[in-house]
Design an enzyme around this catalytic site. Sequence first.
Site, PDB file in Angstrom:
ATOM      1  N   GLU A 138      49.104  21.382 150.406  1.00 14.56           N
ATOM      2  CA  GLU A 138      47.669  21.097 150.348  1.00 14.56           C
ATOM      3  C   GLU A 138      47.076  21.068 151.746  1.00 14.56           C
ATOM      4  O   GLU A 138      47.664  20.474 152.662  1.00 14.56           O
ATOM      5  CB  GLU A 138      47.482  19.735 149.674  1.00 14.56           C
ATOM      6  N   HIS A 139      45.923  21.711 151.888  1.00 11.76           N
ATOM      7  CA  HIS A 139      45.236  21.831 153.177  1.00 11.76           C
ATOM      8  C   HIS A 139      46.104  22.574 154.194  1.00 11.76           C
ATOM      9  O   HIS A 139      46.021  22.329 155.396  1.00 11.76           O
ATOM     10  CB  HIS A 139      44.801  20.457 153.698  1.00 11.76           C
ATOM     11  N   THR A 140      46.940  23.436 153.682  1.00 12.52           N
ATOM     12  CA  THR A 140      47.756  24.271 154.566  1.00 12.52           C
ATOM     13  C   THR A 140      47.216  25.699 154.619  1.00 12.52           C
ATOM     14  O   THR A 140      47.484  26.416 155.573  1.00 12.52           O
ATOM     15  CB  THR A 140      49.206  24.335 154.042  1.00 12.52           C
ATOM     16  N   SER A 168      25.258  31.378 130.846  1.00 19.39           N
ATOM     17  CA  SER A 168      26.464  30.598 130.557  1.00 19.39           C
ATOM     18  C   SER A 168      26.355  29.990 129.166  1.00 19.39           C
ATOM     19  O   SER A 168      25.267  29.569 128.747  1.00 19.39           O
ATOM     20  CB  SER A 168      26.582  29.497 131.621  1.00 19.39           C
ATOM     21  N   LEU A 195      39.802  22.157 139.828  1.00 16.85           N
ATOM     22  CA  LEU A 195      40.752  23.099 139.225  1.00 16.85           C
ATOM     23  C   LEU A 195      40.354  24.549 139.513  1.00 16.85           C
ATOM     24  O   LEU A 195      40.792  25.474 138.840  1.00 16.85           O
ATOM     25  CB  LEU A 195      40.854  22.854 137.712  1.00 16.85           C
ATOM     26  N   SER A 196      39.492  24.725 140.504  1.00 24.68           N
ATOM     27  CA  SER A 196      39.105  26.064 140.972  1.00 24.68           C
ATOM     28  C   SER A 196      38.249  26.866 140.012  1.00 24.68           C
ATOM     29  O   SER A 196      38.401  28.077 139.882  1.00 24.68           O
ATOM     30  CB  SER A 196      40.323  26.910 141.321  1.00 24.68           C
ATOM     31  N   ASP A 235      43.050  29.259 146.363  1.00 22.74           N
ATOM     32  CA  ASP A 235      42.574  29.242 144.974  1.00 22.74           C
ATOM     33  C   ASP A 235      42.470  30.658 144.412  1.00 22.74           C
ATOM     34  O   ASP A 235      42.924  30.944 143.302  1.00 22.74           O
ATOM     35  CB  ASP A 235      41.188  28.580 144.893  1.00 22.74           C
ATOM     36  N   TYR A 295      35.647  18.202 153.944  1.00 23.53           N
ATOM     37  CA  TYR A 295      36.573  19.344 153.962  1.00 23.53           C
ATOM     38  C   TYR A 295      36.364  20.159 155.241  1.00 23.53           C
ATOM     39  O   TYR A 295      37.324  20.472 155.958  1.00 23.53           O
ATOM     40  CB  TYR A 295      36.326  20.214 152.713  1.00 23.53           C
TER      41      TYR A 295
HETATM   42  C1  GLA Z   1      40.297  23.566 148.130  1.00 24.19           C
HETATM   43  C2  GLA Z   1      40.063  24.883 148.877  1.00 24.19           C
HETATM   44  C3  GLA Z   1      41.408  25.597 149.143  1.00 24.19           C
HETATM   45  C4  GLA Z   1      42.415  24.647 149.806  1.00 24.19           C
HETATM   46  C5  GLA Z   1      42.489  23.321 149.048  1.00 24.19           C
HETATM   47  C6  GLA Z   1      43.337  22.296 149.759  1.00 24.19           C
HETATM   48  O1  GLA Z   1      40.801  23.823 146.852  1.00 24.19           O
HETATM   49  O2  GLA Z   1      39.244  25.731 148.113  1.00 24.19           O
HETATM   50  O3  GLA Z   1      41.183  26.744 149.936  1.00 24.19           O
HETATM   51  O4  GLA Z   1      42.109  24.455 151.156  1.00 24.19           O
HETATM   52  O5  GLA Z   1      41.189  22.752 148.857  1.00 24.19           O
HETATM   53  O6  GLA Z   1      44.670  22.675 149.745  1.00 24.19           O
END
Ligand code: GLA
Length: 380
Positions: free
Chosen positions: A31-33, A65, A122-123, A169, A221
């Site tokens: 995460e955050h990598t 939608s 969840l993207s 994501d 972020y």
């Molecule tokens: C969000 C961002 C991703 C990633 C994560 C953390 O989901 O969209 O690109 O940086 O945070 O891992």
Amino acid sequence: MNGLVDGFTKTFGREPEGVWVAPGRINLIGEHTDYNDGFALPMALPRSLTIAAARRPDGLVRPYSLRFPTKDEFSLVGLAPGEVPDGVAYQAGSLWTLLDEGYEIGGLDLLVGSSLPAGSGLSTSAALCCATILAATGLYGEEPEPTEVARMAQRAENDFVGVPCGNLDQSAVMLAERGRALFLDCRSMETEQVPFDLAARGMSLLVVDTRAPRRLAGGAYAQRRRSCAKAAAIVGVRSLREVGAEDLPEVLAELPDESTRARVRHVVTENERVLETVELLRADRPREIGPLFTSSHLSLRDDYEVSVPEVDTAVDAVLSAGALGARITGGGFGGCVIALVENDHVRPCEQMVLAAFAERGFGVPEVFTALPSAGARRLL
Ligand code: GLA
């Protein structure tokens, strides 16, 4: 899908020419990598977003939608960042990117349906961008490679919507496979499909959508991202990926303050945890990845400072009910927790989370299990 096709026909008075699906994702670890050129290990969820689409000859896009009644539309002519309503920015950004990169696309009627809870980390936004790009290029006849779709979907968020996300994501949405986790090297963009067939092992992945409001997520972020870039510059590396665990004590000593040191410590140790997790999965020892999940969570809570009380409560609750490991997943500041659990611990974990939330006076979370699922594709 039938509801979506019927909805399209009712809304636009004609049948769609195609239907595309893009899954949500969870990140197992790493995460955050991604924006530090590091490693991550996401998988796709069985929950997804679908788009029914048909071409229009007039350059107009009607991105409606099933879930939201708003009827904003935009023209592809003169499309520019900042000039469309927020609600359609992701889709406009996706089409703007295609146009900017020379794809010959035209107007579209689009209807979006979704089983993904919006705003829960969840993207949904990556799924929406990827599905929009797939629909536009699928209908206008010039289909890019999945990695290209992922790259353009990220660019739509970065350059049009103004969200400085990395490439985790979108890569997960496009490249994930059923029964596998996607090992992602965010520097080379090399990938490896790693076996992650939990069902065959009598285990489940539990997802707790805490439904905590994602306070300050955007600004915080971007600020984390800046701290990492600043630390890399001080240390004299291109990105924090270049810092190995063995260099950590020396690197930390060069940094000016405790907060920056903590951020760097998280990124460096998190990359190591991804590599260890992948080793264990390759060696068919999935139960042993649990403790790595939990140490990742502690690092995100204490060093990266992206957790919130609802998330920590969910992690503590599932661990006390016997989960093998648990962590926050996604960008943080709310969102979802994932836990690796033996099948017979699923119910006790769920009950413990519900009880802990009730006791703390938090809203009722949603708890569900998820198996690694397929990436985005055309359905019809
Ligand atoms: C969000 C961002 C991703 C990633 C994560 C953390 O989901 O969209 O690109 O940086 O945070 O891992």
